[in-house]
Design a protein around this motif. Structure first.
Motif, PDB file in Angstrom:
ATOM      1  N   GLN A 255      38.251  45.806  59.014  1.00 28.00           N
ATOM      2  CA  GLN A 255      36.825  46.090  59.100  1.00 28.00           C
ATOM      3  C   GLN A 255      36.296  45.593  60.440  1.00 28.00           C
ATOM      4  OE1 GLN A 255      35.102  47.810  56.624  1.00 28.00           O
ATOM      5  NE2 GLN A 255      37.178  48.063  55.802  1.00 28.00           N
ATOM      6  N   TRP A 256      35.112  46.059  60.816  1.00 30.37           N
ATOM      7  CA  TRP A 256      34.484  45.537  62.026  1.00 30.37           C
ATOM      8  C   TRP A 256      34.243  44.036  61.866  1.00 30.37           C
ATOM      9  CZ3 TRP A 256      34.551  47.966  66.434  1.00 30.37           C
ATOM     10  CH2 TRP A 256      34.517  49.353  66.479  1.00 30.37           C
ATOM     11  N   SER A 257      34.539  43.289  62.899  1.00 26.87           N
ATOM     12  CA  SER A 257      34.297  41.848  62.878  1.00 26.87           C
ATOM     13  C   SER A 257      32.801  41.574  62.869  1.00 26.87           C
ATOM     14  CB  SER A 257      34.926  41.196  64.108  1.00 26.87           C
ATOM     15  OG  SER A 257      34.256  41.638  65.294  1.00 26.87           O
ATOM     16  N   PRO A 258      32.380  40.361  62.483  1.00 25.33           N
ATOM     17  CA  PRO A 258      30.956  40.015  62.605  1.00 25.33           C
ATOM     18  C   PRO A 258      30.495  40.134  64.053  1.00 25.33           C
ATOM     19  CG  PRO A 258      32.140  38.383  61.299  1.00 25.33           C
ATOM     20  CD  PRO A 258      33.182  39.264  61.898  1.00 25.33           C
ATOM     21  N   GLU A 259      29.202  40.404  64.246  1.00 28.23           N
ATOM     22  CA  GLU A 259      28.655  40.515  65.598  1.00 28.23           C
ATOM     23  C   GLU A 259      28.721  39.159  66.298  1.00 28.23           C
ATOM     24  OE1 GLU A 259      24.955  42.687  66.165  1.00 28.23           O
ATOM     25  OE2 GLU A 259      25.134  43.484  64.132  1.00 28.23           O
ATOM     26  N   ILE A 260      29.095  39.176  67.579  1.00 24.73           N
ATOM     27  CA  ILE A 260      29.090  37.964  68.389  1.00 24.73           C
ATOM     28  C   ILE A 260      28.234  38.197  69.625  1.00 24.73           C
ATOM     29  CG2 ILE A 260      31.332  37.177  67.557  1.00 24.73           C
ATOM     30  CD1 ILE A 260      32.533  38.136  70.222  1.00 24.73           C
ATOM     31  N   SER A 261      27.551  37.152  70.058  1.00 22.15           N
ATOM     32  CA  SER A 261      26.749  37.214  71.280  1.00 22.15           C
ATOM     33  C   SER A 261      27.074  36.062  72.211  1.00 22.15           C
ATOM     34  CB  SER A 261      25.255  37.209  70.949  1.00 22.15           C
ATOM     35  OG  SER A 261      24.919  36.057  70.190  1.00 22.15           O
ATOM     36  N   SER A 262      28.038  35.224  71.822  1.00 24.75           N
ATOM     37  CA  SER A 262      28.507  34.122  72.656  1.00 24.75           C
ATOM     38  C   SER A 262      29.986  33.922  72.351  1.00 24.75           C
ATOM     39  CB  SER A 262      27.711  32.845  72.382  1.00 24.75           C
ATOM     40  OG  SER A 262      27.812  32.475  71.020  1.00 24.75           O
ATOM     41  N   PHE A 263      30.595  32.965  73.005  1.00 26.22           N
ATOM     42  CA  PHE A 263      32.040  32.817  72.907  1.00 26.22           C
ATOM     43  C   PHE A 263      32.498  32.540  71.479  1.00 26.22           C
ATOM     44  CE2 PHE A 263      35.656  29.965  72.583  1.00 26.22           C
ATOM     45  CZ  PHE A 263      36.647  30.798  73.085  1.00 26.22           C
ATOM     46  N   GLU A 264      33.481  33.329  71.030  1.00 25.63           N
ATOM     47  CA  GLU A 264      34.165  33.102  69.766  1.00 25.63           C
ATOM     48  C   GLU A 264      35.532  33.747  69.854  1.00 25.63           C
ATOM     49  OE1 GLU A 264      32.466  34.027  65.947  1.00 25.63           O
ATOM     50  OE2 GLU A 264      30.438  33.765  66.712  1.00 25.63           O
ATOM     51  N   VAL A 265      36.511  33.146  69.193  1.00 21.45           N
ATOM     52  CA  VAL A 265      37.782  33.830  69.006  1.00 21.45           C
ATOM     53  C   VAL A 265      37.536  35.042  68.109  1.00 21.45           C
ATOM     54  CG1 VAL A 265      40.096  33.642  68.013  1.00 21.45           C
ATOM     55  CG2 VAL A 265      39.141  31.746  69.330  1.00 21.45           C
ATOM     56  N   LEU A 266      38.127  36.186  68.474  1.00 20.55           N
ATOM     57  CA  LEU A 266      37.868  37.417  67.730  1.00 20.55           C
ATOM     58  C   LEU A 266      38.422  37.308  66.318  1.00 20.55           C
ATOM     59  CD1 LEU A 266      38.727  40.102  70.440  1.00 20.55           C
ATOM     60  CD2 LEU A 266      36.586  38.867  70.061  1.00 20.55           C
ATOM     61  N   LYS A 267      37.579  37.601  65.342  1.00 21.18           N
ATOM     62  CA  LYS A 267      37.987  37.549  63.933  1.00 21.18           C
ATOM     63  C   LYS A 267      38.475  38.932  63.519  1.00 21.18           C
ATOM     64  CE  LYS A 267      34.890  33.783  62.543  1.00 21.18           C
ATOM     65  NZ  LYS A 267      34.361  33.455  63.872  1.00 21.18           N
ATOM     66  N   VAL A 268      39.740  39.211  63.854  1.00 19.35           N
ATOM     67  CA  VAL A 268      40.335  40.506  63.565  1.00 19.35           C
ATOM     68  C   VAL A 268      41.718  40.296  62.962  1.00 19.35           C
ATOM     69  CG1 VAL A 268      39.082  41.766  65.353  1.00 19.35           C
ATOM     70  CG2 VAL A 268      41.256  40.651  65.924  1.00 19.35           C
ATOM     71  N   THR A 269      42.219  41.346  62.304  1.00 20.74           N
ATOM     72  CA  THR A 269      43.564  41.294  61.749  1.00 20.74           C
ATOM     73  C   THR A 269      44.580  41.316  62.885  1.00 20.74           C
ATOM     74  OG1 THR A 269      42.778  42.496  59.806  1.00 20.74           O
ATOM     75  CG2 THR A 269      45.144  42.418  60.156  1.00 20.74           C
ATOM     76  N   GLU A 270      45.587  40.447  62.781  1.00 19.22           N
ATOM     77  CA  GLU A 270      46.608  40.377  63.825  1.00 19.22           C
ATOM     78  C   GLU A 270      47.912  39.827  63.231  1.00 19.22           C
ATOM     79  OE1 GLU A 270      44.442  38.133  66.713  1.00 19.22           O
ATOM     80  OE2 GLU A 270      44.453  36.305  65.525  1.00 19.22           O
ATOM     81  N   PRO A 271      49.029  40.098  63.922  1.00 23.60           N
ATOM     82  CA  PRO A 271      49.155  40.838  65.178  1.00 23.60           C
ATOM     83  C   PRO A 271      48.990  42.339  64.955  1.00 23.60           C
ATOM     84  CG  PRO A 271      51.314  40.175  64.398  1.00 23.60           C
ATOM     85  CD  PRO A 271      50.325  39.538  63.478  1.00 23.60           C
ATOM     86  N   ARG A 272      48.336  42.995  65.889  1.00 21.91           N
ATOM     87  CA  ARG A 272      48.118  44.435  65.848  1.00 21.91           C
ATOM     88  C   ARG A 272      48.206  44.984  67.276  1.00 21.91           C
ATOM     89  NH1 ARG A 272      48.723  43.359  61.235  1.00 21.91           N
ATOM     90  NH2 ARG A 272      47.548  44.108  59.409  1.00 21.91           N
ATOM     91  N   ARG A 273      48.615  46.240  67.357  1.00 26.90           N
ATOM     92  CA  ARG A 273      48.839  46.889  68.660  1.00 26.90           C
ATOM     93  C   ARG A 273      47.576  47.529  69.225  1.00 26.90           C
ATOM     94  NH1 ARG A 273      53.598  51.405  69.905  1.00 26.90           N
ATOM     95  NH2 ARG A 273      52.645  52.321  71.794  1.00 26.90           N
ATOM     96  N   TYR A 274      46.699  47.996  68.354  1.00 28.17           N
ATOM     97  CA  TYR A 274      45.540  48.789  68.781  1.00 28.17           C
ATOM     98  C   TYR A 274      44.245  48.023  68.509  1.00 28.17           C
ATOM     99  CZ  TYR A 274      49.056  52.491  68.642  1.00 28.17           C
ATOM    100  OH  TYR A 274      50.194  53.237  68.838  1.00 28.17           O
ATOM    101  N   ILE A 275      43.259  48.254  69.386  1.00 31.55           N
ATOM    102  CA  ILE A 275      41.949  47.617  69.230  1.00 31.55           C
ATOM    103  C   ILE A 275      40.857  48.605  69.616  1.00 31.55           C
ATOM    104  CG2 ILE A 275      41.792  46.656  71.580  1.00 31.55           C
ATOM    105  CD1 ILE A 275      40.596  44.099  70.248  1.00 31.55           C
ATOM    106  N   GLN A 276      39.720  48.451  68.985  1.00 29.87           N
ATOM    107  CA  GLN A 276      38.522  49.217  69.326  1.00 29.87           C
ATOM    108  C   GLN A 276      37.359  48.246  69.341  1.00 29.87           C
ATOM    109  OE1 GLN A 276      37.166  52.095  66.400  1.00 29.87           O
ATOM    110  NE2 GLN A 276      36.399  53.480  67.965  1.00 29.87           N
ATOM    111  N   PHE A 277      36.416  48.445  70.272  1.00 27.17           N
ATOM    112  CA  PHE A 277      35.249  47.563  70.310  1.00 27.17           C
ATOM    113  C   PHE A 277      33.969  48.377  70.221  1.00 27.17           C
ATOM    114  CE2 PHE A 277      36.006  48.500  74.808  1.00 27.17           C
ATOM    115  CZ  PHE A 277      34.728  48.743  75.306  1.00 27.17           C
ATOM    116  N   LYS A 278      32.934  47.698  69.780  1.00 29.81           N
ATOM    117  CA  LYS A 278      31.610  48.296  69.620  1.00 29.81           C
ATOM    118  C   LYS A 278      30.598  47.375  70.280  1.00 29.81           C
ATOM    119  CE  LYS A 278      28.288  49.405  65.926  1.00 29.81           C
ATOM    120  NZ  LYS A 278      28.023  49.236  64.479  1.00 29.81           N
ATOM    121  N   VAL A 279      29.676  47.949  71.050  1.00 27.94           N
ATOM    122  CA  VAL A 279      28.626  47.180  71.709  1.00 27.94           C
ATOM    123  C   VAL A 279      27.282  47.618  71.137  1.00 27.94           C
ATOM    124  CG1 VAL A 279      27.659  46.418  73.906  1.00 27.94           C
ATOM    125  CG2 VAL A 279      30.034  47.221  73.807  1.00 27.94           C
TER     126      VAL A 279
END
Length: 548
Positions: A255-279
């Motif tokens: 699922q899309w990770s929670p919104e971040i507006s400052s430094f955070e380690v990305l809360k995503v499933t890993e290890p994974r080969r592909y990534i997509q980002f949303k602004v």
């Protein structure tokens, strides 16, 4: 205009650590998924990412509208009540010309007020008559606009309108509110409006940029993001990420990770080969945020090739001390760095009872907090194995999850999130509770009691702990101290709360002082914890003794 240049460079590396690889996006037009993105512009801004201008966008659509009737203008049902169907002003900003809002004959001066929900620079208003019917048109109207709904400026006045679709263009004005007053309503025919549209110059209030799926060639441990942006006052930028193992987004992606507006380690499933980002871009002013660069960091070297968590048992009694076991199935290969540290995030404070490796005890040390347990291994785990961690804790939510990360000293700044299997419709790190408690306030404790707030450093404060159970929506919680006559001495907390474990470092304290900061006299006092419930206020009382 205040410009904030936002750039994060918080990570430093010891000489023994492995440096990350980086994806750098500085030409956002090359990465955009135009089928998903909306309200953003990457072509007229030197490849930077900004909000789209609003000349072609109806700024009023699906915002907010109210109507005030005068005279006999209010539509009525057969029983004489207001007709909430034909008298619903939201119908004129829903983008559907088949719906309408009606003003009956004799309703001279009735008006519709539209809230654009943000400051906009507007210069055009369109009023569309229902069915383009000449007899239903507004005969005479005035348009007002301004930033305050109570102090509006008249910008257009038509005393004899013949158009079923009006178009009024005027010098741009900064406004949040637009008011259309129907000054004259025909004596025999209603004024019926299908749509009111507002246009302007400047930028849209929000927009979403979706990137294309990015392929880094192999499964990686995703790290963190840096970006450079200009943020004029009243504007904002947040980021979200998701990862997957296939080049096309499907049900196997995170699922899309929670919104971040400052430094955070990305809360995503890993290890994974592909990534997509949303602004997500937004503005409440007439300016736009400008995103100039985005960098995404990752490590090709993994902590483990794969690590999956399953928690047993999957169902336990609610609000009873219980033991659960977190089983981590670890697979390593030549690209794996090994596990030095394991962190389990817990829904309530937990104690580590044991840690085993393939069923055998293993040497470790523990740091505990109300939110997690951190297990450091004396020797790194470099082989495929099962790590079992037995925890004891009290669960108070219906659904409890135990997400976890593993860390290697070689990439200490970049934890690798533990994966999960599916167990029915739930993740395998999920524990459900049964036997919903009858009360919302459970196990109220005061420790120490008595206590002596005399400043000697011993028992100067008392802790108030309890579980707030079975509350999925916020309700008002009050924690108060009274004397035995019923006089309020101190309000320790008065605010909103959902279900929560107010224990350990999350508990409340009383230092023996009243509302004015004075120490109370020695004696017995009454503690009241109260929560608003569906059936009324639920309260629990206990005595507290103050001694000197």
């Amino acid at each position: 205009m205040l410009i904030l240049v936002f750039s994060i460079t918080l990570i430093t590396f010891a000489s023994s650590q492995i440096l990350p690889d980086t994806i750098v996006i500085s030409k956002f037009s090359s990465f955009i998924d135009s089928t998903l993105s909306q309200g953003v512009d990457v072509t007229n801004s030197s490849d930077y990412l900004i909000l789209k201008t609003s000349e072609q966008e109806n700024l009023a659509k699906k915002r907010r509208a109210t109507i005030t009737y005068y005279g006999t203008g209010e539509p009525k049902t057969s029983t004489g009540d207001r007709d909430t169907v034909t008298g619903n002003p939201m119908k004129v900003i829903d983008g559907d010309s088949r719906t309408f809002c009606q003003i009956r004959p004799g309703g001279d001066g009735s008006y519709i007020l539209i809230d654009l929900l943000a400051l906009r620079r507007i210069n055009k208003v369109v009023i569309i008559t229902f069915g383009l019917n000449q007899s239903l048109r507004p005969r005479a109207y005035t348009i007002y606009a301004g930033i305050d709904s109570l102090q509006l400026t008249r910008i257009v006045q038509k005393t004899d309108n013949q158009d079923v679709k009006t178009l009024d263009i005027f010098d741009p004005i900064i406004a949040r509110f637009v008011k259309i007053s129907f000054d004259v309503v025909d004596r025999f025919s209603s004024t019926v409006i299908a749509e009111i549209e507002v246009y302007g110059v400047g930028y849209l209030s929000s927009g979403e940029y979706y990137s294309k799926v990015i392929d880094v060639g192999q499964p990686v441990n995703w790290g963190w993001a840096e970006w450079e942006a200009e943020l004029p006052e009243g504007t904002g930028i947040t980021f979200q990420f998701r990862t997957g193992s296939s080049p096309s987004v499907n049900d196997t992606w995170s699922q899309w990770s929670p919104e971040i507006s400052s430094f955070e380690v990305l809360k995503v499933t890993e290890p994974r080969r592909y990534i997509q980002f949303k602004v997500n871009l937004s503005t409440s002013s007439t300016e736009t945020p400008i995103l100039k660069r985005l960098s995404i960091f990752y490590h090709k070297k993994l902590v483990a090739k794969s690590i999956t968590l399953e928690v047993e048992p999957s169902v336990v009694p609610i609000l009873k001390r219980t033991e659960i076991t977190c089983n981590f199935d670890v697979e390593v290969d030549d690209n794996s760095l090994g596990i030095d540290t394991l962190i389990i995030f817990t829904p309530s404070p937990a104690n580590v009872e044991s840690v085993t490796l393939n069923g055998n005890p293993v040497a470790y040390s523990v740091i505990s907090s109300p939110e997690y347990v951190k297990i450091a291994f004396q020797q790194p785990i470099n082989s495929s194995s099962r790590i079992s961690v037995k925890l004891s804790l009290t669960l108070y939510l219906d659904i409890n999850e135990f997400p976890s990360v593993v860390i290697s000293k070689m990439t200490a700044s970049n934890p690798q999130f533990v994966d999960t299997r599916k167990r029915g419709n739930l993740n395998s790190w999920t524990v459900l509770t049964t036997d919903v408690p009858e009360k919302l306030i459970v196990d109220l404790q005061i420790n120490p009691n008595p206590f002596s707030p005399n400043g000697d450093g011993l028992n100067d404060k008392t802790q108030i702990s309890f579980f707030l159970a079975n509350l999925l929506v916020e309700r008002n919680l009050k924690i108060q101290i009274f004397d035995l006559t019923g006089r309020l001495i101190k309000t320790i907390f008065d605010g909103q709360s959902k279900a929560f474990a107010y224990i350990s470092s999350n508990s409340f304290t009383w230092d023996g002082r009243d509302e004015n900061g004075r120490l109370v006299r020695p004696g017995v006092y009454l503690l009241r914890v109260a929560i608003n419930a569906d059936t009324g206020v639920e309260s629990v009382f206990k005595t507290i003794t103050v001694v000197y």
